[in-house]
Design a protein around this motif. Sequence first.
Motif, PDB file in Angstrom:
ATOM      1  N   UNK A 116       0.837  -1.209  -0.151  1.00 38.49           N
ATOM      2  CA  UNK A 116      -0.072  -0.019  -0.136  1.00 38.49           C
ATOM      3  C   UNK A 116       0.836   1.150   0.013  1.00 38.49           C
ATOM      4  N   UNK A 117       2.410   1.144   0.211  1.00 35.08           N
ATOM      5  CA  UNK A 117       3.037   2.400   0.505  1.00 35.08           C
ATOM      6  C   UNK A 117       3.266   2.834  -0.913  1.00 35.08           C
ATOM      7  N   UNK A 118       3.137   2.241  -2.208  1.00 37.44           N
ATOM      8  CA  UNK A 118       3.353   2.789  -3.297  1.00 37.44           C
ATOM      9  C   UNK A 118       2.289   3.822  -3.945  1.00 37.44           C
ATOM     10  N   UNK A 119       0.769   3.600  -3.748  1.00 37.87           N
ATOM     11  CA  UNK A 119       0.117   4.580  -4.003  1.00 37.87           C
ATOM     12  C   UNK A 119      -0.171   5.593  -2.991  1.00 37.87           C
ATOM     13  N   UNK A 120       0.058   5.281  -1.656  1.00 37.76           N
ATOM     14  CA  UNK A 120       0.304   6.328  -0.464  1.00 37.76           C
ATOM     15  C   UNK A 120       1.380   7.226  -0.805  1.00 37.76           C
ATOM     16  N   UNK A 121       2.561   6.922  -1.392  1.00 40.09           N
ATOM     17  CA  UNK A 121       3.677   7.771  -1.420  1.00 40.09           C
ATOM     18  C   UNK A 121       3.460   8.697  -2.492  1.00 40.09           C
ATOM     19  N   UNK A 122       2.615   8.252  -3.629  1.00 34.28           N
ATOM     20  CA  UNK A 122       2.100   9.142  -4.849  1.00 34.28           C
ATOM     21  C   UNK A 122       1.459  10.394  -4.667  1.00 34.28           C
ATOM     22  N   UNK A 123       0.783  10.159  -3.190  1.00 31.84           N
ATOM     23  CA  UNK A 123      -0.148  11.226  -2.797  1.00 31.84           C
ATOM     24  C   UNK A 123       0.879  12.766  -2.392  1.00 31.84           C
ATOM     25  N   UNK A 124       2.370  12.333  -2.323  1.00 26.69           N
ATOM     26  CA  UNK A 124       3.098  13.521  -2.117  1.00 26.69           C
ATOM     27  C   UNK A 124       2.910  14.509  -3.178  1.00 26.69           C
TER      28      UNK A 124
ATOM     29  N   UNK B 252      15.164  -1.070 -15.130  1.00 27.50           N
ATOM     30  CA  UNK B 252      13.903   0.010 -14.791  1.00 27.50           C
ATOM     31  C   UNK B 252      13.415   0.608 -15.943  1.00 27.50           C
ATOM     32  N   UNK B 253      13.871   0.697 -17.132  1.00 33.60           N
ATOM     33  CA  UNK B 253      13.169   0.753 -18.378  1.00 33.60           C
ATOM     34  C   UNK B 253      12.158  -0.270 -18.890  1.00 33.60           C
ATOM     35  N   UNK B 254      12.452  -1.541 -18.556  1.00 31.98           N
ATOM     36  CA  UNK B 254      11.379  -2.550 -18.744  1.00 31.98           C
ATOM     37  C   UNK B 254      10.240  -2.511 -17.793  1.00 31.98           C
ATOM     38  N   UNK B 255      10.633  -2.130 -16.441  1.00 38.46           N
ATOM     39  CA  UNK B 255       9.659  -1.960 -15.605  1.00 38.46           C
ATOM     40  C   UNK B 255       8.452  -0.871 -15.861  1.00 38.46           C
ATOM     41  N   UNK B 256       9.142   0.094 -16.417  1.00 37.10           N
ATOM     42  CA  UNK B 256       8.216   1.374 -16.628  1.00 37.10           C
ATOM     43  C   UNK B 256       7.443   1.294 -17.777  1.00 37.10           C
ATOM     44  N   UNK B 257       8.093   0.513 -18.763  1.00 43.60           N
ATOM     45  CA  UNK B 257       7.304   0.226 -20.048  1.00 43.60           C
ATOM     46  C   UNK B 257       6.189  -0.792 -19.737  1.00 43.60           C
ATOM     47  N   UNK B 258       6.394  -1.812 -19.064  1.00 38.53           N
ATOM     48  CA  UNK B 258       5.393  -2.621 -18.387  1.00 38.53           C
ATOM     49  C   UNK B 258       4.261  -2.050 -17.749  1.00 38.53           C
ATOM     50  N   UNK B 259       4.794  -1.103 -16.875  1.00 42.79           N
ATOM     51  CA  UNK B 259       3.663  -0.183 -16.126  1.00 42.79           C
ATOM     52  C   UNK B 259       2.767   0.468 -17.128  1.00 42.79           C
ATOM     53  N   UNK B 260       3.396   1.407 -17.962  1.00 37.30           N
ATOM     54  CA  UNK B 260       2.758   2.043 -18.914  1.00 37.30           C
ATOM     55  C   UNK B 260       1.552   1.362 -19.621  1.00 37.30           C
TER      56      UNK B 260
ATOM     57  N   UNK C  55      -2.982  -1.464 -11.996  1.00 39.87           N
ATOM     58  CA  UNK C  55      -1.780  -2.115 -11.086  1.00 39.87           C
ATOM     59  C   UNK C  55      -0.922  -1.065 -10.426  1.00 39.87           C
ATOM     60  N   UNK C  56      -0.303  -1.553  -9.247  1.00 40.96           N
ATOM     61  CA  UNK C  56       0.506  -0.578  -8.578  1.00 40.96           C
ATOM     62  C   UNK C  56       1.847  -0.504  -9.223  1.00 40.96           C
ATOM     63  N   UNK C  57       2.397   0.455  -8.573  1.00 38.37           N
ATOM     64  CA  UNK C  57       3.958   0.636  -9.085  1.00 38.37           C
ATOM     65  C   UNK C  57       4.791  -0.450  -8.471  1.00 38.37           C
ATOM     66  N   UNK C  58       4.406  -1.107  -7.638  1.00 38.34           N
ATOM     67  CA  UNK C  58       5.588  -2.214  -7.240  1.00 38.34           C
ATOM     68  C   UNK C  58       5.374  -3.387  -7.878  1.00 38.34           C
ATOM     69  N   UNK C  59       4.402  -3.481  -8.708  1.00 34.56           N
ATOM     70  CA  UNK C  59       3.921  -4.765  -9.665  1.00 34.56           C
ATOM     71  C   UNK C  59       5.201  -5.239 -10.475  1.00 34.56           C
ATOM     72  N   UNK C  60       5.821  -4.330 -10.990  1.00 39.09           N
ATOM     73  CA  UNK C  60       6.657  -4.915 -12.213  1.00 39.09           C
ATOM     74  C   UNK C  60       8.125  -5.013 -11.218  1.00 39.09           C
ATOM     75  N   UNK C  61       8.440  -5.234 -10.124  1.00 37.14           N
ATOM     76  CA  UNK C  61       9.484  -5.674  -9.674  1.00 37.14           C
ATOM     77  C   UNK C  61       9.794  -6.923 -10.213  1.00 37.14           C
TER      78      UNK C  61
ATOM     79  N   UNK D 157      11.413   2.897  -3.920  1.00 42.30           N
ATOM     80  CA  UNK D 157      10.976   4.063  -3.222  1.00 42.30           C
ATOM     81  C   UNK D 157      10.061   4.831  -4.039  1.00 42.30           C
ATOM     82  N   UNK D 158       8.747   5.180  -3.460  1.00 42.34           N
ATOM     83  CA  UNK D 158       7.790   5.740  -4.147  1.00 42.34           C
ATOM     84  C   UNK D 158       7.613   7.233  -3.568  1.00 42.34           C
TER      85      UNK D 158
END
Length: 653
Positions: free
Chosen positions: A22-30, A151-159, A168-174, A185-186
């Motif tokens: 849950x800290x991935x979307x929580x950190x996004x609130x910054x 890192x690039x692979x992770x970003x593209x999968x997220x997009x 999906x959350x940001x931590x999923x593509x780890x 770190x989000x």
Amino acid sequence: MNLQEESREIFVPGRLCIFGEHSDWAGRNREFNPAIEPGMAIVSGIEQGIHAWIEKDNKFEVISELGGERKSFSMSMSVRELRKTAEEGGYFSYMAGTASYMKEHYHVGGVKIRIDDMTLPMKQGLSSSAAICVLVVKAFNILYDLNMSTHGIMQAAYRGEQRTPSRCGRLDQACAYGVKPVVMIFDGSEVDVERLVVHENFYWVFANLNASKDTIKILADLSKCYPFAQDATARRVQEALGVKNQEIIRRAVTYFESGDVKAMGRLLTEAQELFDTYIAPACPSQLTAPVLHSVLNDAVVQNLTYGAKGVGSQGDGTAQFLAKDEESQKELIRYLTEKRGMDAYGFTIKRQRRIRKAIIPVAGFGTRAYPETRVTKKEFFPVVDKDNLIKPALMILLEELDRAGIDKICLVIGKEEQEMYKSYFERSLSEEHIQKLPEQMKSYEDRILQIGSKLQYAIQEERKGFGHAVYQCREFAGNQPVLLLLGDTLYESGCGVSCIEQLLDAYEKEGKLAVGLAEIPVEQTGKYGIVSGKWEDTAERLMKVSAIVEKPSVGTAEESLSVMMANGEKKYFMVFGNYVLTPEVFDELGKSIEAGKTRSGEYQLTDALDAVREKYGMIGYRIDGRAYDIGNPAAYRKTVSEFGIQRKTEIVI
Ligand code: UTP
């Protein structure tokens, strides 16, 4: 056509969030409230995942052959059409969304993906959809040589996944990082990923509780606490996902690094308690999680584990456990499956060694193996390996290094030899040739190139001996300890741990210059580097070295180099052919070379080792295994006929 255009096998693991859900979307609130703390999580790829075959194509085609059921999907590489399919949702939407993103941002054609095995359980908080997106990005990356960073692979999968109705959350593509834990770190829309160093095996188990939970409700209720906390409950959620979570992550990083499995287990339990007291009150209907708590409190489970907690959005979905050891891991999986009606799986986060570099000098002329060495370097002499393939001896050695987790290997070669090595390790065979190979050999072609990508070369201009060859790697070593192997010796372990790893483990424990040892009869001491000292352990494996002498006469050996065994016998030990060199060895070699201190015209390594031993100490480790020399006729004949058949410690000379 080259190998790149052949069908290739790839594997993408699922991922498990160990801490920091849950800290991935929580950190996004910054982005909206700077007072919110950045989110942090530890995520690891797991051993369960997706196996697929990929090849270039004009279209985008996916064939799934799971559970005997064949589903397929094929369309042109039109961004508009792919996006439309993505928006419609369903099984192929993730792939189409990701393919549309790749087509839009990279210069690529189509791909064909055939998914033939999926060991990843779906819909269990393990992010199977993210693994599918990572699989598609990796397929494009490999087939079109895009050279993307992880890192690039992770970003593209997220997009790509963002283009589907699934969120999906940001931590999923780890899972792009493989079966290794990473810290994420989000911070607002930024995501940073750092790899973790792990110094002990961690035996994890995760289990689908086969109960039910409403993830959408959990996320809806918790997100009401953001970006501005309206009441005490919301403030506690922000505190738990903020500063308290950061503290947990920092401690977990320390425990991974120090290999403190017990402390990690306690931390899992502590994190669950924090979740129960600070976060669950914001969504009690889902987060009270009776099934989860009953399994966490189960005495059998507690007996087999150091700690446990929920996974993902939490609630009665999936639980994770840190088993005490490998046996407990198996026992726990059995218990959860058979007695608690759950689907349980294990994955092991493996210890990484500090030593990641190795040196192999192969520049010698190999005069004892003349005249074959007029045309073939002895490192390329053929030997039948255990998998029944005839390989150059060097490949057998390199494969063993690869399995031991070594990721950079420096070969010391002659100036004129570079082209030959590059052609073997960097160029694939002609298509005509590849077509004639059976499947096992085709995949070995990939193995050669994969191992080739770990190689670097240091040139030895003049053959001034073994010590001189090693010295050419001083920059490669870069002030770190490195493993050194002889280029003309193969090793076969007598136990479950390879000869190389036995020495690496001894070094890890002692942190000193280390050399592998093997017993030899006194009459043969004149041919080798002989090591003497005192045993430090009752098993008589670890020796505190008091002398190392190059090729002593039998008289000298008997007089001063015997080793006293517990049973009163005197024995003699030679260097086995593997070493862990500390940076000081290169300093000593440099001094000898500057002073022109040669023996029989060659710079010896042994002299430098002895100088370091005197100043800083040195250990020897009696290797449980067998060394096979290929550098002279008698030894080579024996190696060819006997390599691969396990025996007790013995040197073939
Ligand atoms: P050896 O002592 O077996 O020497 O080297 P050699 O030249 O290969 O073989 P002979 O003795 O002439 O028959 C042990 C290892 O050190 C490398 C060799 O290639 C071998 O892997 N070496 C030796 C070098 O790289 N450079 C040298 O100057 C000497």
